[in-house]
Write an enzyme that holds these catalytic residues in place. Structure first.
Site, PDB file in Angstrom:
ATOM      1  N   HIS A 194       0.819  -1.212   0.000  1.00  0.00           N
ATOM      2  CA  HIS A 194       0.000   0.000   0.000  1.00  0.00           C
ATOM      3  C   HIS A 194       0.848   1.256   0.000  1.00  0.00           C
ATOM      4  O   HIS A 194       0.482   2.271  -0.586  1.00  0.00           O
ATOM      5  CB  HIS A 194      -0.969  -0.010   1.188  1.00  0.00           C
ATOM      6  CG  HIS A 194      -2.231  -0.737   0.882  1.00  0.00           C
ATOM      7  ND1 HIS A 194      -2.860  -1.550   1.772  1.00  0.00           N
ATOM      8  CD2 HIS A 194      -2.961  -0.772  -0.247  1.00  0.00           C
ATOM      9  CE1 HIS A 194      -3.940  -2.056   1.210  1.00  0.00           C
ATOM     10  NE2 HIS A 194      -4.023  -1.598  -0.016  1.00  0.00           N
ATOM     11  N   ARG A 337     -14.603 -10.692 -14.527  1.00  0.00           N
ATOM     12  CA  ARG A 337     -14.348 -12.121 -14.703  1.00  0.00           C
ATOM     13  C   ARG A 337     -14.844 -12.877 -13.474  1.00  0.00           C
ATOM     14  O   ARG A 337     -14.548 -12.477 -12.338  1.00  0.00           O
ATOM     15  CB  ARG A 337     -12.844 -12.347 -14.881  1.00  0.00           C
ATOM     16  CG  ARG A 337     -12.466 -13.805 -14.895  1.00  0.00           C
ATOM     17  CD  ARG A 337     -11.041 -14.003 -15.293  1.00  0.00           C
ATOM     18  NE  ARG A 337     -10.134 -13.811 -14.172  1.00  0.00           N
ATOM     19  CZ  ARG A 337      -8.813 -13.923 -14.278  1.00  0.00           C
ATOM     20  NH1 ARG A 337      -8.271 -14.182 -15.453  1.00  0.00           N
ATOM     21  NH2 ARG A 337      -8.032 -13.763 -13.236  1.00  0.00           N
ATOM     22  N   GLU A 436      -7.992 -19.184 -23.115  1.00  0.00           N
ATOM     23  CA  GLU A 436      -6.734 -19.460 -22.413  1.00  0.00           C
ATOM     24  C   GLU A 436      -6.201 -20.848 -22.735  1.00  0.00           C
ATOM     25  O   GLU A 436      -5.085 -21.199 -22.361  1.00  0.00           O
ATOM     26  CB  GLU A 436      -6.946 -19.351 -20.900  1.00  0.00           C
ATOM     27  CG  GLU A 436      -7.370 -17.951 -20.484  1.00  0.00           C
ATOM     28  CD  GLU A 436      -7.726 -17.866 -19.025  1.00  0.00           C
ATOM     29  OE1 GLU A 436      -6.911 -17.378 -18.242  1.00  0.00           O
ATOM     30  OE2 GLU A 436      -8.840 -18.293 -18.664  1.00  0.00           O
ATOM     31  N   ASP A 460      -2.025 -17.537 -19.732  1.00  0.00           N
ATOM     32  CA  ASP A 460      -2.280 -18.977 -19.684  1.00  0.00           C
ATOM     33  C   ASP A 460      -2.191 -19.601 -21.062  1.00  0.00           C
ATOM     34  O   ASP A 460      -1.693 -20.720 -21.198  1.00  0.00           O
ATOM     35  CB  ASP A 460      -3.663 -19.242 -19.061  1.00  0.00           C
ATOM     36  CG  ASP A 460      -3.592 -19.216 -17.547  1.00  0.00           C
ATOM     37  OD1 ASP A 460      -2.602 -19.734 -16.998  1.00  0.00           O
ATOM     38  OD2 ASP A 460      -4.506 -18.668 -16.909  1.00  0.00           O
ATOM     39  N   ARG A 470       4.101 -21.230 -16.248  1.00  0.00           N
ATOM     40  CA  ARG A 470       4.428 -19.806 -16.226  1.00  0.00           C
ATOM     41  C   ARG A 470       5.121 -19.366 -14.939  1.00  0.00           C
ATOM     42  O   ARG A 470       5.615 -18.247 -14.843  1.00  0.00           O
ATOM     43  CB  ARG A 470       3.181 -18.955 -16.501  1.00  0.00           C
ATOM     44  CG  ARG A 470       2.132 -18.968 -15.422  1.00  0.00           C
ATOM     45  CD  ARG A 470       0.804 -18.395 -15.917  1.00  0.00           C
ATOM     46  NE  ARG A 470       0.421 -17.167 -15.242  1.00  0.00           N
ATOM     47  CZ  ARG A 470      -0.801 -16.654 -15.254  1.00  0.00           C
ATOM     48  NH1 ARG A 470      -1.775 -17.226 -15.940  1.00  0.00           N
ATOM     49  NH2 ARG A 470      -1.080 -15.543 -14.611  1.00  0.00           N
ATOM     50  N   CYS A 507      -6.269  -9.756 -22.477  1.00  0.00           N
ATOM     51  CA  CYS A 507      -6.057  -9.171 -21.160  1.00  0.00           C
ATOM     52  C   CYS A 507      -4.843  -9.785 -20.450  1.00  0.00           C
ATOM     53  O   CYS A 507      -4.614  -9.522 -19.283  1.00  0.00           O
ATOM     54  CB  CYS A 507      -7.310  -9.279 -20.293  1.00  0.00           C
ATOM     55  SG  CYS A 507      -7.910 -10.959 -20.140  1.00  0.00           S
TER      56      CYS A 507
END
Ligand code: PEP
Ligand code: MG
Length: 574
Positions: A194, A337, A436, A460, A470, A507
């Site tokens: 933060h 999503r 994906e 993905d 990944r 995305c």
């Protein structure tokens, strides 16, 4: 890492947390009060704790108001999390119990803080790890209020300085006055802490996670903080100062030029217009998305809402979060999503079994379809939130047509339930899926009849196409976005979707990668969704390109045999 350079100056490398270069004298903040030094609190310890709790809440409410007025809602919303923590039984109860067993209030707070900080720091997810800083922050506030000691007095800073600390709490950071604090450098923290987020919002250059920083620097020493590269130079010589001044001036010029593009469209020189959208993890990311010129939200990863909780968030909690994002975007599209957990994202309360191959396992929409009681709560919240803006729902990790049909069936069932209960629901939601998996990419012509849009999840898609985990650094060199096999799949998806008038976005990280953008443009991608900070440079690049040229080069890339050849083809456009 410390690199000795010249006779005096020392260069350290940390994590670039907030862009810009700051040059000034170091002001070192020490942590005497919190490093375990105990101050006596007299009287009834439970009562003292209760009073400190109330006082802390009042302070946070005031601080929130102040930060909201001075810096904006995004920065202020950090303190909502602090208020919630002060009311959270998993934080407050252990403190009360420890006092009940005879501990003094300060020790009880310190012990609970330590336990929770250890727990959070050991979590795999970076975002959750960095919530440890918030626990430290509220605990320090409670201890200050118990002992009557004072926080850092920013008002006492007479000349502009570079603040150096082991860790800077969000409260401390929020109170930094950008006219007095040129930059900050910390030993701990990461890019998504933060404090780093606040530094970016305040426009203060910052480097965090700089190991051994405090052992190398003295109060009042000249220091350079390079928030673009993560470099810190202690006691720089005149030449180094001059180099960094020149770099700062050039960077400021680039930023000013990019800021001018904020309200411009992403149109190529030959008139091809694409949409630039932002990926977000929650409503608090809307303000930076808009500040960077996002035209839409191309991916709202709702799993963070689930990770932030100790139990699955209720329909009302989800509704409020989705509504806040939609309202923040003021009518622009927000692609939300549905829950994408499993793989590397585990949530303890969901009781997911340990799997040998979690990335090929019971994850995302597969798990949601098997747990309609969990999924329906989210689907209901989405229909309700859809009344407040342009909501598009997107299902992750789809591998076949049946999954899309089942997910839609549950989606419409949720709508019927709400209507039967007389609840307001959106008239229509656009429905999309992520591409994906290679299997899904290969049947986009079939899937197109069931959906309104597609978004390619390249993160993905690459791992499943090339067969490269990944997360595995040993085979990271094989994880190639420009592998011709990946490119051919992307081209197939775009062509098949366009043949049925369905739009295609992306995305995954590839959409914001400046090397890949000309290629994706040439392949006909309609929407590019990326982290907000990448949008201005992506827009500048797109405005300099010819879509016709890009498609000619893209055709050559598709005929290439390997990624290096693709890279060579793309170099023509650079
Ligand atoms: C992707 O796979 O490209 C994607 C955007 O999803 P995530 O990174 O959340 O898996
Ligand atoms: Mg994904």
């Amino acid at each position: 890492m410390a690199l000795a350079k010249g006779s005096e100056e020392t260069m350290l490398i940390g994590i670039a947390a907030s862009p810009g270069i700051a040059i000034g004298k170091a002001l070192i903040l020490t942590e005497a009060v919190f490093a375990g030094e105990k101050s006596e609190v007299n009287g009834d310890q439970q009562q003292a704790f209760q009073e400190a709790l109330e006082q802390s809440k009042q302070e946070i409410i005031l601080l929130r108001q102040q930060v909201s007025q001075q810096t904006g809602e995004e920065a202020a919303s950090v303190f909502d999390a602090h208020l919630l923590m002060l009311e959270d039984t998993s934080y407050v109860d252990p403190i009360r119990e420890a006092i009940g067993q005879g501990a003094d209030a300060v020790s009880a707070v310190q012990a609970t803080m330590q336990q929770l900080v250890d727990l959070f720091r050991n979590m795999e997810d970076e975002y959750m790890r960095e919530r440890a800083a918030d626990i430290t922050d509220i605990s320090r506030r409670l201890i200050r209020n118990l002992t009557g000691s004072t926080a850092v007095d920013w008002g006492a800073i007479a000349e502009p300085v570079i603040v150096v600390a082991h860790d800077l709490t969000p409260s401390d950071t929020a109170q930094l006055d950008p006219s007095l604090v040129l930059g900050f450098a910390a030993e701990s923290g990461g890019r998504t802490s933060h404090s780093a987020i606040l530094a970016r919002t305040l426009g203060i250059p910052a480097v965090v996670g700089t190991k051994a920083l405090l052992s190398k620097i003295k109060d009042g020493q000249l220091v350079i903080v390079d928030g673009d590269t993560g470099n810190i130079v202690i006691d720089p010589d005149a030449d180094t100062v001059m180099q960094f001044r020149q770099k700062a001036a050039a960077a400021a010029q680039v930023r000013a030029e990019l800021a001018l593009l904020k309200d411009q469209a992403a149109v190529t020189i030959d008139g091809c217009c694409v949409e630039l959208a932002a990926n977000i993890g929650g409503p608090r990311d809307i303000a930076p998305a808009l500040a960077n010129g996002a035209e839409a939200i191309g991916l709202y990863r709702t799993e963070f809402l689930f990770m932030d909780h100790e139990a699955a968030p209720t329909e009302e909690e989800q509704y409020q979060a989705y509504k806040a994002a939609l309202e923040g975007m003021q009518g622009r599209a927000v692609v939300i999503r549905t829950l994408d957990v499993g793989g590397d994202k585990q949530i303890a309360y969901l009781d997911m079994p340990k799997e040998d191959n979690p990335f090929l396992g019971w994850r995302a929409v597969r798990m949601c379809l098997d747990r309609p009681e969990l999924f329906k709560v989210q689907l209901r919240a989405l229909w309700r939130a859809g009344c407040h803006g342009n909501l598009k729902v997107m299902f992750p990790m789809v591998s076949n047509l049946a999954e899309v049909k089942q997910a839609k069936h549950l989606l419409f069932q949720a709508r019927e339930e709400l209507l039967a209960e007389d609840r307001p629901v959106a008239r229509k939601l656009q429905i999309g899926i992520m591409i994906e998996l290679p299997a899904a990419a290969l049947i986009v012509d079939q899937l197109a009849s069931e959906v309104d849009f597609f978004s390619i999840g390249s993160n993905d898609l690459i791992q499943y196409t090339v067969g490269v985990d990944r997360m595995n650094e040993n085979i990271a060199h094989l994880y190639q976005p420009l592998h011709p096999g990946v490119l051919r799949l992307i081209a197939m998806v775009i062509d098949a979707a366009h043949r049925q008038d369905k739009s295609v976005g992306m995305c995954g990280e590839m959409a914001g990668d400046l090397t890949c953008i000309p290629l994706l443009l040439g392949l006909g991608l309609d929407e590019f969704s990326m982290s907000a900070g990448s949008i201005p440079q992506a827009k500048k690049l797109i405005q300099s390109l010819s879509a016709t040229e890009c498609s000619k080069v893209a055709a050559k890339c598709l005929a290439a045999g390997e990624a290096d050849e693709v890279r060579k083809q793309l170099a023509v456009l650079a």
